[in-house]
Design an enzyme around this catalytic site. Structure first.
Site, PDB file in Angstrom:
ATOM      1  N   TYR A  52      69.226  -3.250  12.090  1.00 57.20           N
ATOM      2  CA  TYR A  52      69.150  -2.244  11.014  1.00 57.20           C
ATOM      3  C   TYR A  52      68.168  -1.169  11.431  1.00 57.20           C
ATOM      4  CZ  TYR A  52      71.797  -2.947   6.753  1.00 57.20           C
ATOM      5  OH  TYR A  52      72.803  -2.954   5.833  1.00 57.20           O
ATOM      6  N   GLU A  54      67.647   2.191   9.447  1.00 60.54           N
ATOM      7  CA  GLU A  54      67.671   3.365   8.563  1.00 60.54           C
ATOM      8  C   GLU A  54      66.606   4.382   8.977  1.00 60.54           C
ATOM      9  OE1 GLU A  54      68.501   0.479   6.402  1.00 60.54           O
ATOM     10  OE2 GLU A  54      69.310   1.403   4.568  1.00 60.54           O
ATOM     11  N   ASP A 197      85.743  21.781  12.085  1.00 66.51           N
ATOM     12  CA  ASP A 197      86.009  20.352  12.297  1.00 66.51           C
ATOM     13  C   ASP A 197      86.890  20.241  13.544  1.00 66.51           C
ATOM     14  OD1 ASP A 197      87.047  17.797  12.270  1.00 66.51           O
ATOM     15  OD2 ASP A 197      87.310  17.731  10.095  1.00 66.51           O
ATOM     16  N   THR A 223      85.146  13.676  14.949  1.00 63.79           N
ATOM     17  CA  THR A 223      85.199  12.229  15.151  1.00 63.79           C
ATOM     18  C   THR A 223      85.004  12.011  16.647  1.00 63.79           C
ATOM     19  OG1 THR A 223      87.592  12.382  15.340  1.00 63.79           O
ATOM     20  CG2 THR A 223      86.726  11.639  13.224  1.00 63.79           C
ATOM     21  N   LYS A 226      89.184  10.393  18.985  1.00 63.08           N
ATOM     22  CA  LYS A 226      90.494  11.007  19.216  1.00 63.08           C
ATOM     23  C   LYS A 226      90.536  11.490  20.671  1.00 63.08           C
ATOM     24  CE  LYS A 226      91.282  11.938  14.349  1.00 63.08           C
ATOM     25  NZ  LYS A 226      90.121  12.213  13.480  1.00 63.08           N
ATOM     26  N   ARG A 232      85.407   4.558  17.333  1.00 60.83           N
ATOM     27  CA  ARG A 232      85.540   5.223  16.036  1.00 60.83           C
ATOM     28  C   ARG A 232      84.140   5.661  15.618  1.00 60.83           C
ATOM     29  NH1 ARG A 232      90.752   4.158  15.173  1.00 60.83           N
ATOM     30  NH2 ARG A 232      90.775   5.668  13.496  1.00 60.83           N
TER      31      ARG A 232
HETATM   32  N1  DSN Z   1      93.469  10.228  10.184  1.00 64.73           N
HETATM   33  C1  DSN Z   1      93.174  11.388  10.984  1.00 64.73           C
HETATM   34  C2  DSN Z   1      94.390  11.910  11.657  1.00 64.73           C
HETATM   35  O1  DSN Z   1      95.284  11.105  11.921  1.00 64.73           O
HETATM   36  O2  DSN Z   1      94.504  13.079  11.951  1.00 64.73           O
HETATM   37  C3  DSN Z   1      92.500  12.410  10.216  1.00 64.73           C
HETATM   38  O3  DSN Z   1      91.449  11.856   9.481  1.00 64.73           O
END
Ligand code: DSN
Length: 445
Positions: A52, A54, A197, A223, A226, A232
């Site tokens: 932990y 924080e 984003d 994120t 991707k 993730r």
């Molecule tokens: N779930 C993501 C996507 O597939 O584009 C976006 O949050």
């Protein structure tokens, strides 16, 4: 592999095995998915999950964070260097909390914000009405033109009229480059924060295959799983322009994440992000990111060549939207995505701009090349995949979604049953299984 899970929990071990086989034997076409390296997975599965912490490095609410501080600082420094930003927060659990923290840092409840409408490719957290961001803020969505590109004139008019505090640029189903200078000019003209984003395109930006928003935006969120090919997770970056607008923006972002929104960061995830960022700084990753776009263009060409229609005719990034209205009329996304799955290809049904169907029964399918490219596939392979996609769609082309709600349920149940008996889909599945074997996942190498 997974010897301990096998011993402790046979049921779960078997399920992971099934999923492993699915990932190996099929073709992953969901543009937001990817395959991480073994190094990223080792960090995710490490003992760091036990801690932990924080707070932030040097300012924790728990003891014992000497090494966690170094790990988090390493991830932050790598993000800052790669994206050329003065501040990075690597604690967001994923993209949605990262975006929510931006609202906490820049807006008060009820303030006006703008983002691309969800059915036209935008993201839930950019103010769509069913999301907290649409419920707690006054959301004014903007749209795309008939050619599929963002209507920058509308963005300008809406911004002038509604004077938003925050403007989002970014999307989940948009196959063009963004006009970041125009977004910046509009945001500056009304004193709004511009948050970009880059969740879908972060890896492309690092590879030099897409322009960076950093010179134009105040805040950049992403994120990490991707095109960045990490675990993730999420990150928020403050740009030089963001600091020039508000010198306290980095602290406001940090406070928005913790204590505004989250408790303890997931330290194993932070470590895995650090690994992914190290990998993303290599020449091999730059070549990978460029190949994603080459593959998407090659796949688009193959799809068109096999008689399918694409929203806006093609792509400038990693993503393609199939417009299935010419095949099924409205709402054919469900037939096509289920047929693709039965044939060994995973994609998702998706709305297309001005969709004549509905969000649950949309008329498109979203395809992408990041995961295929991670398996080492190139343009030649895209030609084959384009032909398989077309054959799978053609195999179910005579289905039509009925109007009535109850009629639909029965019709779709019988459609799903028919997939299991469809000889053409079974044949494609066998061909794909044999083909996919030749392309190992990064974690197999
Ligand atoms: N779930 C993501 C996507 O597939 O584009 C976006 O949050």
């Amino acid at each position: 592999m997974y010897e301990h899970i096998k011993k402790e929990d046979r049921k779960l071990f078997d399920l992971i095995g099934e999923e492993r086989a699915r990932q190996h034997e099929g073709l992953e076409l969901i543009p937001s998915e990817n395959y991480t390296s073994s190094a990223v997975m080792e960090a995710m599965g490490s003992i760091l999950t036990n801690k932990y912490s924080e707070g932030y490095a040097g300012k924790r609410y728990y003891n014992g964070n000497e090494f966690i501080d170094e790990i988090e600082t390493l991830a932050m420094e790598r993000a800052k260097k790669l994206f050329k930003v003065p501040h990075a927060n690597v604690q967001p659990y994923s993209g949605s909390p990262a975006n929510l923290a931006v609202y906490l840092a820049t807006c008060s409840p009820g303030d006006t914000i703008m983002g691309l409408a969800l059915p036209e490719g935008g993201h839930l957290t950019h103010g769509w009405k069913v999301s907290a961001t649409g419920l707690f803020f006054k959301s004014v969505p903007y749209h795309v033109l008939a050619d599929g590109r963002i209507d920058m004139d509308e963005v300008r008019e809406l911004a002038k009229k509604h004077r938003p505090k925050l403007i989002w640029a970014g999307a989940t189903a948009y196959s063009f480059k963004y006009d970041y200078p125009a977004f910046a000019e509009i945001a500056d003209s009304v004193g709004a924060y511009l948050a970009v984003d880059i969740a879908h395109i972060a890896g492309l930006i690092l590879a030099g295959a897409h322009p960076s928003p950093v010179p134009h935006a105040h805040i950049v969120t992403t994120t990490t799983h991707k095109t960045l090919r990490g675990p993730r997770g999420g990150m928020i970056m403050v740009t030089p322009k963001g600091i020039a607008k508000d010198a306290e923006l980095p602290q406001k972002i940090d406070k928005g994440v913790f204590p505004g929104l989250q408790g303890g960061p997931h330290d194993h995830q932070t470590a895995a992000i650090a690994v992914a960022l190290k990998e993303a700084g290599t020449p091999a990753f730059r070549a990978y990111g460029k190949q994603i776009v080459k593959n998407a263009k090659a796949l688009a060409k193959a799809l068109r060549g096999n008689g399918l229609t694409l929203v806006a005719g093609g792509t400038e990034n990693h993503l393609i939207l199939l417009d299935l209205v010419p095949v099924f009329g409205p709402s054919g996304g469900v037939f096509a995505s289920d047929a693709l799955e039965a044939a060994g290809m995973t994609a998702n049904k998706n709305t297309i701009p001005k969709d004549p169907g509905s969000p649950f029964y949309p008329s498109g399918v979203r395809l992408g090349t990041p995961a295929l490219t991670s398996r080492g596939m190139k343009e030649k392979e895209m030609e084959k995949i384009g032909a398989w996609i077309s054959r799978a769609v053609t195999a179910v082309k005579d289905f039509r979604l009925p109007e009535g709600k109850e009629e639909r349920v029965a019709y779709l149940a019988s459609f799903k049953k028919s997939l299991a008996k469809n000889k053409e889909l079974a044949k494609i599945r066998a061909e794909i299984k044999a083909f996919a074997k030749k392309y190992p996942l990064p974690s197999d190498r």
